[in-house]
Design a protein around this motif. Structure first.
Motif, PDB file in Angstrom:
ATOM      1  N   LYS A 162     -14.989 -27.357  13.751  1.00 10.94           N
ATOM      2  CA  LYS A 162     -14.171 -28.568  13.677  1.00 10.94           C
ATOM      3  C   LYS A 162     -12.872 -28.211  12.965  1.00 10.94           C
ATOM      4  O   LYS A 162     -12.893 -27.631  11.878  1.00 10.94           O
ATOM      5  N   ILE A 163     -11.743 -28.555  13.583  1.00  9.44           N
ATOM      6  CA  ILE A 163     -10.433 -28.113  13.092  1.00  9.44           C
ATOM      7  C   ILE A 163      -9.680 -29.274  12.457  1.00  9.44           C
ATOM      8  O   ILE A 163      -9.678 -30.398  12.964  1.00  9.44           O
ATOM      9  N   GLY A 164      -9.019 -28.973  11.335  1.00  6.74           N
ATOM     10  CA  GLY A 164      -8.131 -29.926  10.683  1.00  6.74           C
ATOM     11  C   GLY A 164      -6.738 -29.339  10.554  1.00  6.74           C
ATOM     12  O   GLY A 164      -6.554 -28.119  10.671  1.00  6.74           O
ATOM     13  N   ILE A 165      -5.751 -30.189  10.310  1.00  5.35           N
ATOM     14  CA  ILE A 165      -4.354 -29.768  10.244  1.00  5.35           C
ATOM     15  C   ILE A 165      -3.747 -30.129   8.896  1.00  5.35           C
ATOM     16  O   ILE A 165      -3.883 -31.266   8.427  1.00  5.35           O
ATOM     17  N   LEU A 166      -3.071 -29.161   8.278  1.00  2.55           N
ATOM     18  CA  LEU A 166      -2.195 -29.443   7.139  1.00  2.55           C
ATOM     19  C   LEU A 166      -0.781 -29.159   7.611  1.00  2.55           C
ATOM     20  O   LEU A 166      -0.477 -28.044   8.049  1.00  2.55           O
ATOM     21  N   GLN A 167       0.086 -30.156   7.521  1.00  2.00           N
ATOM     22  CA  GLN A 167       1.420 -30.103   8.118  1.00  2.00           C
ATOM     23  C   GLN A 167       2.498 -30.354   7.070  1.00  2.00           C
ATOM     24  O   GLN A 167       2.443 -31.340   6.344  1.00  2.00           O
ATOM     25  N   PHE A 168       3.464 -29.445   6.988  1.00  3.09           N
ATOM     26  CA  PHE A 168       4.670 -29.688   6.192  1.00  3.09           C
ATOM     27  C   PHE A 168       5.764 -30.078   7.174  1.00  3.09           C
ATOM     28  O   PHE A 168       6.169 -29.255   8.012  1.00  3.09           O
ATOM     29  N   GLY A 198      -8.317 -34.868  22.147  1.00  2.00           N
ATOM     30  CA  GLY A 198      -9.619 -34.804  21.496  1.00  2.00           C
ATOM     31  C   GLY A 198      -9.886 -33.514  20.736  1.00  2.00           C
ATOM     32  O   GLY A 198     -11.019 -33.254  20.336  1.00  2.00           O
ATOM     33  N   VAL A 199      -8.848 -32.722  20.510  1.00  2.00           N
ATOM     34  CA  VAL A 199      -9.030 -31.440  19.819  1.00  2.00           C
ATOM     35  C   VAL A 199      -9.103 -31.625  18.310  1.00  2.00           C
ATOM     36  O   VAL A 199      -9.894 -30.984  17.617  1.00  2.00           O
ATOM     37  N   VAL A 200      -8.276 -32.523  17.768  1.00  2.00           N
ATOM     38  CA  VAL A 200      -8.258 -32.812  16.334  1.00  2.00           C
ATOM     39  C   VAL A 200      -8.198 -34.329  16.144  1.00  2.00           C
ATOM     40  O   VAL A 200      -7.392 -35.009  16.786  1.00  2.00           O
ATOM     41  N   LYS A 201      -9.027 -34.842  15.262  1.00  2.00           N
ATOM     42  CA  LYS A 201      -9.008 -36.280  14.953  1.00  2.00           C
ATOM     43  C   LYS A 201      -7.796 -36.603  14.075  1.00  2.00           C
ATOM     44  O   LYS A 201      -7.398 -35.792  13.231  1.00  2.00           O
ATOM     45  N   GLY A 202      -7.257 -37.793  14.260  1.00  2.00           N
ATOM     46  CA  GLY A 202      -6.134 -38.206  13.429  1.00  2.00           C
ATOM     47  C   GLY A 202      -6.476 -38.189  11.958  1.00  2.00           C
ATOM     48  O   GLY A 202      -5.642 -37.822  11.114  1.00  2.00           O
ATOM     49  N   SER A 203      -7.705 -38.540  11.620  1.00  2.00           N
ATOM     50  CA  SER A 203      -8.132 -38.563  10.223  1.00  2.00           C
ATOM     51  C   SER A 203      -8.277 -37.167   9.627  1.00  2.00           C
ATOM     52  O   SER A 203      -8.434 -37.026   8.411  1.00  2.00           O
ATOM     53  N   ASP A 204      -8.204 -36.149  10.481  1.00  2.00           N
ATOM     54  CA  ASP A 204      -8.282 -34.759  10.019  1.00  2.00           C
ATOM     55  C   ASP A 204      -6.909 -34.096  10.013  1.00  2.00           C
ATOM     56  O   ASP A 204      -6.784 -32.873  10.041  1.00  2.00           O
ATOM     57  N   MET A 205      -5.863 -34.926  10.001  1.00  2.00           N
ATOM     58  CA  MET A 205      -4.493 -34.441   9.894  1.00  2.00           C
ATOM     59  C   MET A 205      -3.878 -34.929   8.588  1.00  2.00           C
ATOM     60  O   MET A 205      -4.004 -36.112   8.249  1.00  2.00           O
ATOM     61  N   TYR A 206      -3.216 -34.042   7.872  1.00  2.00           N
ATOM     62  CA  TYR A 206      -2.539 -34.375   6.621  1.00  2.00           C
ATOM     63  C   TYR A 206      -1.103 -33.859   6.706  1.00  2.00           C
ATOM     64  O   TYR A 206      -0.883 -32.662   6.875  1.00  2.00           O
ATOM     65  N   VAL A 253      -0.953 -30.820  -2.384  1.00  2.00           N
ATOM     66  CA  VAL A 253      -1.581 -29.929  -1.407  1.00  2.00           C
ATOM     67  C   VAL A 253      -3.054 -29.723  -1.733  1.00  2.00           C
ATOM     68  O   VAL A 253      -3.927 -29.780  -0.857  1.00  2.00           O
ATOM     69  N   ARG A 254      -3.349 -29.484  -2.987  1.00  2.00           N
ATOM     70  CA  ARG A 254      -4.738 -29.268  -3.394  1.00  2.00           C
ATOM     71  C   ARG A 254      -5.608 -30.488  -3.085  1.00  2.00           C
ATOM     72  O   ARG A 254      -6.747 -30.359  -2.609  1.00  2.00           O
ATOM     73  N   HIS A 255      -5.058 -31.671  -3.373  1.00  2.00           N
ATOM     74  CA  HIS A 255      -5.811 -32.898  -3.112  1.00  2.00           C
ATOM     75  C   HIS A 255      -6.074 -33.062  -1.616  1.00  2.00           C
ATOM     76  O   HIS A 255      -7.198 -33.415  -1.203  1.00  2.00           O
ATOM     77  N   CYS A 256      -5.061 -32.815  -0.794  1.00  2.00           N
ATOM     78  CA  CYS A 256      -5.229 -32.918   0.662  1.00  2.00           C
ATOM     79  C   CYS A 256      -6.272 -31.933   1.167  1.00  2.00           C
ATOM     80  O   CYS A 256      -7.131 -32.270   1.999  1.00  2.00           O
ATOM     81  N   LEU A 257      -6.222 -30.707   0.668  1.00  2.00           N
ATOM     82  CA  LEU A 257      -7.165 -29.685   1.119  1.00  2.00           C
ATOM     83  C   LEU A 257      -8.588 -29.993   0.657  1.00  2.00           C
ATOM     84  O   LEU A 257      -9.557 -29.697   1.366  1.00  2.00           O
ATOM     85  N   GLU A 258      -8.709 -30.587  -0.513  1.00  2.00           N
ATOM     86  CA  GLU A 258     -10.037 -30.967  -0.998  1.00  2.00           C
ATOM     87  C   GLU A 258     -10.671 -31.992  -0.066  1.00  2.00           C
ATOM     88  O   GLU A 258     -11.847 -31.884   0.304  1.00  2.00           O
ATOM     89  N   GLU A 259      -9.878 -32.993   0.322  1.00  2.00           N
ATOM     90  CA  GLU A 259     -10.383 -34.006   1.254  1.00  2.00           C
ATOM     91  C   GLU A 259     -10.650 -33.410   2.630  1.00  2.00           C
ATOM     92  O   GLU A 259     -11.694 -33.666   3.244  1.00  2.00           O
ATOM     93  N   PRO A 275      -9.913 -21.179   1.166  1.00  2.00           N
ATOM     94  CA  PRO A 275     -10.669 -20.309   2.085  1.00  2.00           C
ATOM     95  C   PRO A 275     -10.813 -20.838   3.500  1.00  2.00           C
ATOM     96  O   PRO A 275     -11.098 -20.064   4.421  1.00  2.00           O
ATOM     97  N   LYS A 276     -10.615 -22.135   3.714  1.00  2.00           N
ATOM     98  CA  LYS A 276     -10.760 -22.667   5.068  1.00  2.00           C
ATOM     99  C   LYS A 276      -9.459 -22.634   5.860  1.00  2.00           C
ATOM    100  O   LYS A 276      -9.461 -22.948   7.055  1.00  2.00           O
ATOM    101  N   VAL A 277      -8.349 -22.263   5.219  1.00  2.00           N
ATOM    102  CA  VAL A 277      -7.084 -22.117   5.948  1.00  2.00           C
ATOM    103  C   VAL A 277      -7.096 -20.754   6.628  1.00  2.00           C
ATOM    104  O   VAL A 277      -6.928 -19.720   5.984  1.00  2.00           O
ATOM    105  N   LYS A 278      -7.303 -20.753   7.936  1.00  2.00           N
ATOM    106  CA  LYS A 278      -7.533 -19.499   8.666  1.00  2.00           C
ATOM    107  C   LYS A 278      -6.407 -19.121   9.615  1.00  2.00           C
ATOM    108  O   LYS A 278      -6.407 -18.023  10.183  1.00  2.00           O
TER     109      LYS A 278
END
Length: 331
Positions: A157-163, A190-198, A237-243, A292-295
């Protein structure tokens, strides 16, 4: 000198003459090695970092020469050492490979996007443990790189962190798969859920109200630059990645260089006032890279043709890349 991944990838248009293998490595251009037919596929799959150029900018809403960044990026390597004084880390202790460029069609954008998906899937399939760094290109490449990752790792399951200064949630029926639509593209496919984007870095007068409405409807998480500054970029950033890490298996980091203030990054197609400083972006990227999950990551929307003669934006883009690698090592 084509690689074993040809025709998914072409050799880079520019490579440096390498020193003897016994020579000390001090500069980035002496360290990152091109992938060729001579490369051992079994040995190369254990590389720590893989760089791939994605020279596409025909799909940009704004006039853009971002397709020129992969070449300018490689030329900038000679101006950087592998040693990070701030963290006392030498990147040359790790293995880095330049896999070349995704081949592009002259006029057919859809074919270009299909090529990116296929190349991304091939890279993520072969380099199972490597951190993949895509050098764009406009922001449309992000959706395609992530789709390729999904093909190679369907169970993850993939999530996005976006600057970014922008939501990048424009309507695909109006804009097509452009640099204004990659996040909506991933949601609607359907590749990434909106709730999994920051998304961190949005600021006033560069987004429309209907895009905010869509973001809210899909549960997209966004933090304006003003609010991120109040909390601190690194802490945000840390807070977003924790969630995010509690919800997904893999996090994809995308850095749109237009998140920066025009004073720091003149070489972007949609430069704006009121954006991040150089220090803020580098702090954010370093914090993200430590997780560790940022690949995988990409750097997009950097136009060397709009840059000044000193190439400050190209150099900063290269600095972002090296900072990401530093954070990975710091894990």
């Amino acid at each position: 000198m084509k690689s074993f991944l040809y025709p998914k990838l072409n050799p880079p248009s520019f490579t440096w003459v390498r020193p003897d293998h016994d020579a000390d490595v001090a500069k980035v251009h002496e360290w990152i090695q091109p992938l060729t037919y001579d490369s051992d596929p079994e040995k190369s799959k254990d590389a720590d970092f893989v760089v791939v150029g994605v020279p596409l900018s025909r799909s940009s809403i704004s006039a853009s020469g971002a397709s020129e960044f992969p070449d300018a990026f490689r030329r900038a390597w000679k101006g950087f050492t592998t040693y990070n004084l701030d963290e006392d880390i030498d990147l040359s202790e790790m293995t880095a490979i330049d896999a070349g460029d995704v081949p592009m069609h002259v006029t057919d954008i859809r074919r270009c996007h299909d090529n990116i998906i296929q190349a991304s899937a091939a890279i993520h399939d072969h380099f199972r443990t490597s951190k993949v760094c895509a050098i764009g290109g406009d922001h449309s490449i992000t959706a395609m790189m992530v789709k390729g990752l999904r093909q190679a790792r369907p169970a993850e399951k993939i999530g996005i962190l976006q600057f970014d200064t922008h939501f990048d949630l424009r309507d695909l029926t109006d804009n097509g798969p452009s640099n204004g639509t990659p996040m909506r593209n991933l949601i609607e496919s359907g590749v990434v859920k909106g709730s999994d984007m920051y998304n961190i870095g949005l600021h006033s007068f560069f987004n429309t109200k209907d895009l905010k409405r869509y973001a809210d409807e899909k549960g997209v998480n966004y933090i304006t630059l003003r609010n991120a500054r109040k909390k601190g970029i690194e802490e945000t950033v840390r807070h977003c990645l924790e969630e995010l890490s509690a919800k997904v298996d893999t996090i994809y980091l995308t850095v749109d260089m237009d998140v920066l203030d025009i004073a720091y990054a003149p070489g972007v197609p949609a430069s704006t006032p009121g954006g991040m400083t150089t220090t803020e972006l580098l702090e954010g990227v370093l914090a993200a890279a430590k997780h560790p999950k940022v690949k995988a990551m990409d750097i997009v929307c950097l136009d060397p043709l709009k840059d000044t003669n000193a190439q400050p934006t190209v150099k900063l883009g290269t600095h972002v890349f090296l900072t990401f690698l530093t954070g990975v090592i710091m894990r």
